[in-house]
Write a protein that holds these residues in place. Structure first.
Motif, short mmCIF file in Angstrom:
data_model
loop_
_atom_site.label_atom_id
_atom_site.label_comp_id
_atom_site.label_asym_id
_atom_site.label_seq_id
_atom_site.Cartn_x
_atom_site.Cartn_y
_atom_site.Cartn_z
N TYR A 32 -2.35 25.46 18.91
CA TYR A 32 -1.55 24.75 17.33
C TYR A 32 -2.34 26.39 16.63
O TYR A 32 -1.75 26.64 15.80
CB TYR A 32 -2.02 23.51 17.35
N GLU A 50 1.99 18.38 25.14
CA GLU A 50 1.21 17.31 24.19
C GLU A 50 2.64 16.13 24.11
O GLU A 50 2.47 15.17 23.87
CB GLU A 50 1.24 17.94 22.68
N ILE A 96 -10.06 21.67 12.39
CA ILE A 96 -11.14 22.86 12.69
C ILE A 96 -11.65 24.21 12.05
O ILE A 96 -12.09 24.68 12.01
CB ILE A 96 -10.99 22.64 14.42
N TYR A 151 -4.91 19.30 14.49
CA TYR A 151 -5.95 20.77 14.39
C TYR A 151 -6.14 21.70 13.81
O TYR A 151 -7.43 21.92 13.62
CB TYR A 151 -5.02 21.07 15.32
N GLU A 171 -8.89 20.14 25.89
CA GLU A 171 -8.23 19.93 24.33
C GLU A 171 -8.60 21.20 23.55
O GLU A 171 -7.82 21.48 23.24
CB GLU A 171 -9.53 18.67 24.15
N LYS A 172 -9.68 22.37 24.15
CA LYS A 172 -9.80 23.15 23.76
C LYS A 172 -8.30 24.35 23.51
O LYS A 172 -8.10 24.70 22.41
CB LYS A 172 -11.12 24.11 24.44
N LEU A 173 -7.88 24.22 24.08
CA LEU A 173 -6.49 24.99 24.85
C LEU A 173 -5.50 24.52 24.11
O LEU A 173 -4.47 25.32 22.73
CB LEU A 173 -6.09 25.23 26.03
N LYS A 174 -5.34 23.22 23.92
CA LYS A 174 -4.55 22.70 22.71
C LYS A 174 -4.71 23.10 21.50
O LYS A 174 -3.12 23.38 20.63
CB LYS A 174 -4.20 20.84 23.08
N SER A 175 -5.66 22.68 21.00
CA SER A 175 -6.35 23.25 19.25
C SER A 175 -5.94 24.95 19.93
O SER A 175 -5.28 25.46 18.38
CB SER A 175 -7.72 23.33 19.31
N ARG A 176 -6.34 26.20 20.13
CA ARG A 176 -6.42 27.20 20.01
C ARG A 176 -4.79 27.82 20.21
O ARG A 176 -4.50 28.63 19.50
CB ARG A 176 -6.96 27.59 20.89
#
Length: 404
Positions: free
Chosen positions: A9, A48, A116, A113, A2-7
């Motif tokens: 984005y 995603e 954050i 995203y 999840e952290k990889l996906k948000s970063r």
């Protein structure tokens, strides 16, 4: 994960923002950041794939459709005896729209995203830096004798339209922070942007820039602040009169002269050629309502202007474009191109109105209004700028964060 996906984005959003801010400084760097953001966005969509939804309308769809119409037209009608001309502006424009649609789709589908980070502050600082750099570039060119400032582009008209839209976004971001300091900077930015717009020597932008900002201001605040409006008008008037002799008056004389000459049957002027191109473009649509090749358009236009020599200046610019977004689409892609463009305009404006998304709405307003005198969706720098801007503005407000 999840952290990889948000970063990922946040990285795509940031790269798209940098691309927007570099549009007036370095077109080559603008392209680099734009395409890197697209490739990362496509990677993000693959990662995603379980999260994204395709059934609900997305503002990326009309962008992609417009690009697909251009590509289909090219494949069907632009094949010649020696093959395709891969350097076609229509082909390149279509590819950029389809790829840009992927970027917009990714940004808008996963915009949660953004919660954050303080993206509003990041946008303000980034756009403010880009606005300051572009304005300084323009003044530097003017001081060094450039008659019509272009900044980092090769055409003053494109520079004017992009700069005007960019400065309107900057003013909105200042408004949205709702404090006296930002309002003061916004007033100065309005006056400064008007001066730079005048320095580009682009009549459409000079006439419409302050008007669009005024409409955007009233739309955002829902009322007119008399004192602030008067202050901005006074500063803008001082800028107008200080530049009147060298920049404004010659344009007024030129416009009067060109209209007079056109009425006398002479269209070999900037404005006269535009009038002729619009007339001939509409005639082409009537002649081929389902679309035609550029060769067919040239042959018909040549025949028509031979019979009607008062429109002959059209032939000088025909192989570039007809200086009107809608007429250009209708004259080549016919009714399909016209409807795709209309859906692109109306659907995104409707979403912006429904979500009270001021920056998206006025990005589209600039694209529509300035598209009346130019073809922005064929210019590489303009396509990259406006599509990235639609993507970024499309995520600045989610339905849960509507303006009050």
């Amino acid at each position: 994960m999840e952290k990889l996906k948000s970063r990922l984005y946040i990285m795509v959003f940031t790269l798209a923002m940098i691309s927007i801010c570099l549009a007036l400084i370095s077109s080559s760097k603008q392209r680099e950041f734009y395409y890197i953001s697209i490739y990362l966005a496509i990677l993000g969509l693959i990662i995603e794939y379980k999260t994204v939804h395709f059934k609900k309308f997305n503002i990326a769809y009309p962008i992609i459709l417009l690009g697909v119409v251009k590509l289909i037209w090219f494949l069907l009608l632009e094949r010649h005896a020696n093959g395709y001309n891969i350097y076609s502006d229509q082909l390149n424009g279509g590819k950029k729209l389809v790829l840009g649609g992927c970027l917009v789709f990714y940004l808008t589908q996963l915009r949660d995203y953004l919660n954050i980070i303080n993206y509003r502050k990041i946008m303000l600082y980034t756009v403010g830096l880009g606005f300051a750099a572009a304005s300084c570039f323009a003044f530097w060119q003017s001081i060094h004798g450039v008659q019509r400032v272009e900044m980092g582009l090769d055409r003053a008209t494109n520079a004017a339209y992009i700069y005007s839209t960019f400065s309107i976004l900057f003013v909105y971001l200042l408004y949205s922070h709702k404090n006296t300091t930002c309002y003061t900077i916004a007033g100065l930015a309005i006056a400064l942007s008007f001066v730079v717009t005048i320095l580009t020597g682009t009549r459409a932008a000079i006439i419409l820039h302050l008007l669009i900002i005024g409409v955007m201001t009233v739309y955002y605040f829902k009322k007119i602040h008399v004192k602030s409006t008067l202050l901005v008008l006074i500063i803008a008037s001082l800028a107008f009169f200080s530049l009147y002799k060298n920049y404004i008056h010659p344009k007024i004389q030129q416009t009067y002269s060109e209209v007079t000459l056109y009425q006398e049957g002479q269209d070999n002027t900037s404005l006269g050629a535009r009038f002729s191109m619009w007339t001939v473009g509409i005639k082409n649509f009537i002649y081929a309502p389902l679309g035609q090749s550029m060769e067919s358009r040239f042959n018909y236009s040549d025949q028509y202007t031979t019979q009607n020599p008062q429109y002959r200046a059209t032939m000088k610019f025909l192989n570039v474009h007809l200086h009107d977004e809608t007429i250009e689409a209708l004259s080549l892609q016919g009714i399909f191109g016209g409807l795709a463009l209309l859906w692109f305009y109306i659907s995104i404006c409707w979403v912006a109105l429904r979500e009270r998304n001021t920056p998206l709405l006025f990005t589209m307003n600039c694209l529509i209004v300035y598209g009346l005198s130019d073809v922005l969706l064929l210019s590489s720098e303009a396509i990259l700028f406006y599509i990235a801007l639609i993507g970024v503005c499309g995520v600045t407000l989610s339905p849960k964060q509507k303006e009050v």
